[in-house]
Structure formats: structure tokens, C-alpha cells
Design a protein around this motif. Structure first.
Motif, PDB file in Angstrom:
ATOM      1  N   ASN A 158       0.830  -1.204   0.000  1.00  0.00           N
ATOM      2  CA  ASN A 158       0.000   0.000   0.000  1.00  0.00           C
ATOM      3  C   ASN A 158       0.866   1.256   0.000  1.00  0.00           C
ATOM      4  O   ASN A 158       2.107   1.181  -0.116  1.00  0.00           O
ATOM      5  CB  ASN A 158      -0.972  -0.017   1.189  1.00  0.00           C
ATOM      6  N   ASP A 159       0.242   2.417   0.150  1.00  0.00           N
ATOM      7  CA  ASP A 159       0.979   3.678   0.064  1.00  0.00           C
ATOM      8  C   ASP A 159       2.056   3.780   1.145  1.00  0.00           C
ATOM      9  O   ASP A 159       3.173   4.250   0.878  1.00  0.00           O
ATOM     10  CB  ASP A 159       0.006   4.859   0.200  1.00  0.00           C
ATOM     11  N   VAL A 160       1.716   3.358   2.349  1.00  0.00           N
ATOM     12  CA  VAL A 160       2.679   3.446   3.443  1.00  0.00           C
ATOM     13  C   VAL A 160       3.850   2.501   3.198  1.00  0.00           C
ATOM     14  O   VAL A 160       5.015   2.863   3.406  1.00  0.00           O
ATOM     15  CB  VAL A 160       2.001   3.135   4.791  1.00  0.00           C
ATOM     16  N   ALA A 161       3.558   1.284   2.765  1.00  0.00           N
ATOM     17  CA  ALA A 161       4.622   0.316   2.485  1.00  0.00           C
ATOM     18  C   ALA A 161       5.542   0.822   1.381  1.00  0.00           C
ATOM     19  O   ALA A 161       6.765   0.624   1.438  1.00  0.00           O
ATOM     20  CB  ALA A 161       4.024  -1.031   2.107  1.00  0.00           C
ATOM     21  N   ALA A 162       4.987   1.481   0.371  1.00  0.00           N
ATOM     22  CA  ALA A 162       5.809   2.034  -0.710  1.00  0.00           C
ATOM     23  C   ALA A 162       6.751   3.106  -0.175  1.00  0.00           C
ATOM     24  O   ALA A 162       7.942   3.137  -0.513  1.00  0.00           O
ATOM     25  CB  ALA A 162       4.914   2.602  -1.807  1.00  0.00           C
ATOM     26  N   LYS A 163       6.247   3.984   0.695  1.00  0.00           N
ATOM     27  CA  LYS A 163       7.103   4.998   1.308  1.00  0.00           C
ATOM     28  C   LYS A 163       8.178   4.347   2.170  1.00  0.00           C
ATOM     29  O   LYS A 163       9.327   4.791   2.203  1.00  0.00           O
ATOM     30  CB  LYS A 163       6.269   5.948   2.171  1.00  0.00           C
ATOM     31  N   ALA A 164       7.798   3.285   2.864  1.00  0.00           N
ATOM     32  CA  ALA A 164       8.748   2.596   3.743  1.00  0.00           C
ATOM     33  C   ALA A 164       9.877   1.947   2.945  1.00  0.00           C
ATOM     34  O   ALA A 164      11.051   2.041   3.313  1.00  0.00           O
ATOM     35  CB  ALA A 164       8.011   1.557   4.582  1.00  0.00           C
ATOM     36  N   ILE A 165       9.536   1.279   1.852  1.00  0.00           N
ATOM     37  CA  ILE A 165      10.552   0.655   1.002  1.00  0.00           C
ATOM     38  C   ILE A 165      11.465   1.715   0.391  1.00  0.00           C
ATOM     39  O   ILE A 165      12.687   1.557   0.363  1.00  0.00           O
ATOM     40  CB  ILE A 165       9.891  -0.198  -0.090  1.00  0.00           C
ATOM     41  N   PHE A 166      10.879   2.808  -0.059  1.00  0.00           N
ATOM     42  CA  PHE A 166      11.682   3.901  -0.625  1.00  0.00           C
ATOM     43  C   PHE A 166      12.629   4.464   0.438  1.00  0.00           C
ATOM     44  O   PHE A 166      13.802   4.759   0.154  1.00  0.00           O
ATOM     45  CB  PHE A 166      10.762   4.996  -1.164  1.00  0.00           C
ATOM     46  N   THR A 167      12.132   4.591   1.668  1.00  0.00           N
ATOM     47  CA  THR A 167      12.962   5.075   2.775  1.00  0.00           C
ATOM     48  C   THR A 167      14.163   4.165   2.993  1.00  0.00           C
ATOM     49  O   THR A 167      15.302   4.630   3.143  1.00  0.00           O
ATOM     50  CB  THR A 167      12.136   5.152   4.069  1.00  0.00           C
ATOM     51  N   SER A 168      13.923   2.863   3.027  1.00  0.00           N
ATOM     52  CA  SER A 168      15.016   1.899   3.197  1.00  0.00           C
ATOM     53  C   SER A 168      16.082   2.086   2.132  1.00  0.00           C
ATOM     54  O   SER A 168      17.283   2.142   2.431  1.00  0.00           O
ATOM     55  CB  SER A 168      14.474   0.465   3.119  1.00  0.00           C
ATOM     56  N   ILE A 169      15.640   2.168   0.898  1.00  0.00           N
ATOM     57  CA  ILE A 169      16.582   2.217  -0.219  1.00  0.00           C
ATOM     58  C   ILE A 169      17.395   3.503  -0.217  1.00  0.00           C
ATOM     59  O   ILE A 169      18.621   3.480  -0.321  1.00  0.00           O
ATOM     60  CB  ILE A 169      15.821   2.041  -1.544  1.00  0.00           C
ATOM     61  N   VAL A 170      16.712   4.648  -0.089  1.00  0.00           N
ATOM     62  CA  VAL A 170      17.443   5.912  -0.226  1.00  0.00           C
ATOM     63  C   VAL A 170      18.373   6.165   0.952  1.00  0.00           C
ATOM     64  O   VAL A 170      19.449   6.757   0.793  1.00  0.00           O
ATOM     65  CB  VAL A 170      16.498   7.110  -0.432  1.00  0.00           C
ATOM     66  N   THR A 171      17.999   5.716   2.147  1.00  0.00           N
ATOM     67  CA  THR A 171      18.875   5.970   3.295  1.00  0.00           C
ATOM     68  C   THR A 171      20.088   5.057   3.290  1.00  0.00           C
ATOM     69  O   THR A 171      21.158   5.442   3.790  1.00  0.00           O
ATOM     70  CB  THR A 171      18.119   5.811   4.623  1.00  0.00           C
ATOM     71  N   ASP A 172      19.976   3.860   2.737  1.00  0.00           N
ATOM     72  CA  ASP A 172      21.123   2.952   2.717  1.00  0.00           C
ATOM     73  C   ASP A 172      21.988   3.088   1.465  1.00  0.00           C
ATOM     74  O   ASP A 172      23.059   2.491   1.395  1.00  0.00           O
ATOM     75  CB  ASP A 172      20.666   1.497   2.881  1.00  0.00           C
ATOM     76  N   THR A 173      21.517   3.841   0.477  1.00  0.00           N
ATOM     77  CA  THR A 173      22.329   4.070  -0.721  1.00  0.00           C
ATOM     78  C   THR A 173      22.786   5.523  -0.835  1.00  0.00           C
ATOM     79  O   THR A 173      23.369   5.901  -1.862  1.00  0.00           O
ATOM     80  CB  THR A 173      21.555   3.712  -2.009  1.00  0.00           C
ATOM     81  N   GLY A 174      22.534   6.321   0.215  1.00  0.00           N
ATOM     82  CA  GLY A 174      22.908   7.731   0.123  1.00  0.00           C
ATOM     83  C   GLY A 174      22.187   8.435  -1.008  1.00  0.00           C
ATOM     84  O   GLY A 174      22.766   9.210  -1.739  1.00  0.00           O
ATOM     85  N   TRP A 175      20.882   8.138  -1.099  1.00  0.00           N
ATOM     86  CA  TRP A 175      20.046   8.670  -2.191  1.00  0.00           C
ATOM     87  C   TRP A 175      20.637   8.293  -3.554  1.00  0.00           C
ATOM     88  O   TRP A 175      20.838   9.113  -4.445  1.00  0.00           O
ATOM     89  CB  TRP A 175      19.862  10.182  -2.069  1.00  0.00           C
ATOM     90  N   PHE A 176      20.952   6.973  -3.677  1.00  0.00           N
ATOM     91  CA  PHE A 176      21.426   6.363  -4.919  1.00  0.00           C
ATOM     92  C   PHE A 176      22.834   6.804  -5.316  1.00  0.00           C
ATOM     93  O   PHE A 176      23.225   6.680  -6.475  1.00  0.00           O
ATOM     94  CB  PHE A 176      20.458   6.643  -6.086  1.00  0.00           C
ATOM     95  N   ARG A 177      23.644   7.271  -4.343  1.00  0.00           N
ATOM     96  CA  ARG A 177      24.998   7.741  -4.654  1.00  0.00           C
ATOM     97  C   ARG A 177      26.075   6.713  -4.332  1.00  0.00           C
ATOM     98  O   ARG A 177      27.187   6.800  -4.846  1.00  0.00           O
ATOM     99  CB  ARG A 177      25.307   9.030  -3.880  1.00  0.00           C
ATOM    100  N   TYR A 178      25.786   5.759  -3.457  1.00  0.00           N
ATOM    101  CA  TYR A 178      26.818   4.834  -2.994  1.00  0.00           C
ATOM    102  C   TYR A 178      26.991   3.674  -3.959  1.00  0.00           C
ATOM    103  O   TYR A 178      26.131   3.409  -4.816  1.00  0.00           O
ATOM    104  CB  TYR A 178      26.482   4.313  -1.602  1.00  0.00           C
ATOM    105  N   SER A 179      28.086   2.953  -3.784  1.00  0.00           N
ATOM    106  CA  SER A 179      28.442   1.879  -4.712  1.00  0.00           C
ATOM    107  C   SER A 179      27.495   0.680  -4.624  1.00  0.00           C
ATOM    108  O   SER A 179      27.525  -0.185  -5.509  1.00  0.00           O
ATOM    109  CB  SER A 179      29.880   1.409  -4.437  1.00  0.00           C
ATOM    110  N   ASN A 180      26.652   0.604  -3.587  1.00  0.00           N
ATOM    111  CA  ASN A 180      25.692  -0.500  -3.501  1.00  0.00           C
ATOM    112  C   ASN A 180      24.456  -0.263  -4.357  1.00  0.00           C
ATOM    113  O   ASN A 180      23.584  -1.126  -4.449  1.00  0.00           O
ATOM    114  CB  ASN A 180      25.274  -0.763  -2.046  1.00  0.00           C
ATOM    115  N   THR A 181      24.366   0.886  -5.003  1.00  0.00           N
ATOM    116  CA  THR A 181      23.244   1.172  -5.906  1.00  0.00           C
ATOM    117  C   THR A 181      23.419   0.374  -7.191  1.00  0.00           C
ATOM    118  O   THR A 181      24.383   0.560  -7.928  1.00  0.00           O
ATOM    119  CB  THR A 181      23.188   2.672  -6.235  1.00  0.00           C
TER     120      THR A 181
END
Length: 332
Positions: A158-181
Motif C-alpha cells: 500500500n501507500d505506506v509500504a511504498a514509502k517505507a521501502i523507498f525510505t530503506s533504499i534511499v537511506t542505505d544508498t545515500g540517495w542512490f549515490r553509494y556503490s551499492n546502488t
């Protein structure tokens, strides 16, 4: 991409999925001072399991940071205050694989007598104690693994889960800047945007709500930085008792600024938590493995980002870490 998928067929992950399918009630647990990946993975899994008719509770050693209030308002993040844990068939440990990372919750979890499921993207740091595990150390975030799990289960995102997944990804990849992207990370991020996530709003919520004292505190902390090994190692420490620094906690901004220096390969940020106890945050932008460094001090994480909680006075801990880090350069 319109539906989540699980790449390949892995026996251990299938066992984990079977455990989720068969269980009725779940307790979702995160590590001490849960970060965006941990909080996001919990929020997404909470809503996904609820859509399947499961009973779900979330309990963490500490509350989510204020920047994640948009998730706290939509997910019941409980804080452990002692006593018994909520009744559950399965305790799901998200974004870690060592029970000691739950602080005071470790013994109650061990004594609960329930099945244990690990969902994580960190290299295992202890001998397996769990009943099942959905682990992929190549995944950029634990929230990405939750996306795969929800897809395999046919759960609603749902909408909340989508925000939650996006939060996980952007915070652990430095907003898609880190080498794990990687490609999957970008594809899932795109899918969350298709589902209604507004990146600009999310960025503002997470990174642009700092207190007015933050810039001065960052400047004071950066002024303490020192360089070693011909500029390859940057070290900054944060002692107790400085009124300018007292409200400044772990700051990715400090790590990012020091890591931006051309010669710097490794950054060590050492914060005094209380007399005799310090916290290390270590970052690397080369092949230098800071996970190996942190494990030498009882911590762990990833090759490019890791941490540890270390007993000892700040000056002594600082010297030990510098010595160990410089030895590490001789191995690379």
C-alpha cells in the motif's frame, strides 16, 4: 517493473517464505538506534503481513528518529521498556543478524520460545541461531528484501509500504549515490515512485528538517578532524561535555564531507556515548574493508559502511582505532 520478484530460487529463502506463510502472528524487531533501512523494512513488512491477515507487532530497543515521523504516524513502532514481549509465533529480526544488537531485548527474545527469522543484507557476524533466514548480502537494503518477500507472498504494497521501502533504499544508498546502488535498486525506487512516492517530499522530510543549531555544530565537529596515512584516513571525534556538540548525534553529513576530500579513503567518526563507552561509524570509498576493521572491535556491517560500540575512554579508543586503521592500509 510492476510486481516484486525474488531473483533465482534459493532453498534457504524458500524455507523463510514457508515459515512466514505458515505462521499466524509476528513480532518485528530492529536493532538499537534503528536507521532508515531498519524502520522502512519494518513498516513495509508490517503492512504487507497485515494485508495477508497476519497479526503483527513492532518493538524496537529505541524509537525511530524524528525525521521518520511520516512512518511513525502510520506504523505502530513500539519501544521495549522491559517485561514480556507481545505474543507471537515468529520473531522477525530485520537489518541485523546478532541478537546483541537488540540491547536489553536480547534475553527476552532468546527466552520467548518462538521461531526466529532473520531478514538482512549484512554478512553474518555470528554462528546461525535462527530457524530461517532471508538474506542477500548483495542487496542494497533490507527494505529491498522485504519488497521481494511481499512479492513472493502475493502481499499488498500500500501507500505506506511504498514509502517505507523507498525510505530503506534511499537511506542505505545515500540517495542512490553509494556503490551499492545497482539496477534492481533503481528499478524498485522507480516502482515506488510509480506507486505514488514523491521523492522531493521524502528528501525534505528525511534531510531538510534539522534544528537551527545543526550547521554550527557540524562546523565545530569538522574543525576537530585530523588526517593520517598521508591523507588517506580522516578521523573526527565527538567528546561529551561540549555544549555546541551535545545535541549532535551520528551525522552522515560529517562522514560525507570528509569522504569528499580527494585523498581520503576511510573516515572514522568516534562519538563518546558516556564515560568509558564510544561509538564508531566507519566509511570507505575504496576497496578498504571497514567491516573487517569494525569486527576487530566487536562491531560489523558492510565493507563500505560499518560501526561498533567500544568500551574505553575516548582518547584511548581513538588511538586504538587509528592504529588498527593504519595497519589495514598495509593489507590493501
Amino acid at each position: 517493473m510492476t510486481t516484486p520478484t525474488t531473483p533465482g530460487r534459493d532453498e534457504a529463502r524458500e524455507q523463510a517464505l514457508d515459515l512466514i506463510r505458515e505462521a499466524r502472528s509476528f513480532l518485528l524487531v530492529g536493532h538499537v538506534r534503528p536507521d532508515g533501512d531498519c524502520i522502512g523494512a519494518q513498516g513495509a513488512l508490517y503492512h504487507g503481513l497485515r494485508s495477508l491477515g497476519k497479526e503483527v507487532a513492532i518493538v524496537n530497543p529505541h524509537a525511530p528518529a524524528p525525521e521518520f515521523s511520516y512512518l511513525s504516524e502510520a506504523c505502530p513502532y513500539g519501544v521495549f521498556e522491559g517485561g514480556e514481549l507481545p505474543a507471537h509465533d515468529v520473531v522477525c529480526l530485520l537489518d541485523f543478524n546478532d541478537l546483541d544488537r537488540t540491547g536489553a531485548m536480547a534475553d527476552p527474545i532468546r527466552n520467548a520460545g518462538s521461531k526466529m527469522l532473520v531478514v538482512d543484507h549484512h554478512p553474518p557476524s555470528v554462528e546461525p541461531f535462527w530457524d530461517a533466514a532471508f538474506v542477500d548480502v548483495r542487496a542494497s537494503a533490507t527494505g529491498l528484501l522485504v519488497w521481494r518477500i511481499l512479492g513472493a507472498l502475493g502481499a499488498e504494497v500500500n501507500d505506506v509500504a511504498a514509502k517505507a521501502i523507498f525510505t530503506s533504499i534511499v537511506t542505505d544508498t545515500g540517495w542512490f549515490r553509494y556503490s551499492n546502488t545497482d539496477a534492481e535498486t533503481l528499478e524498485v525506487g522507480t516502482e515506488m515512485v510509480r506507486r505514488g512516492v514523491d521523492p522531493a517530499t521524502m528528501y525534505q522530510a528525511i534531510y531538510q528538517r534539522k534544528p537551527i543549531t545543526e550547521p554550527v555544530a557540524l562546523a565545530a565537529l569538522l574543525a576537530r578532524a585530523e588526517y593520517f596515512s598521508e591523507g588517506r584516513l580522516a578521523v573526527v571525534d565527538q567528546p561529551l561535555g561540549d555544549p555546541v556538540l551535545e545535541n549532535l548525534e551520528d551525522s552522515d553529513a560529517v562522514l560525507d564531507i570528509l569522504r569528499s576530500v580527494g585523498s581520503v579513503e576511510v573516515v572514522l567518526y568516534i562519538r563518546e556515548l558516556k564515560p568509558g563507552l564510544c561509538k564508531l561509524s566507519a566509511r570507505s570509498k575504496t576497496s578498504y574493508d571497514v567491516n573487517r576493521l569494525a569486527r576487530g572491535f566487536g562491531g560489523g556491517g558492510h565493507a563500505k559502511a560499518s560501526g561498533a560500540t567500544i568500551e574505553g575512554d575516548l582518547p584511548e579508543v581513538r588511538e586504538r582505532l587509528i592504529h588498527a586503521a593504519e595497519e589495514g592500509f598495509q593489507r590493501t
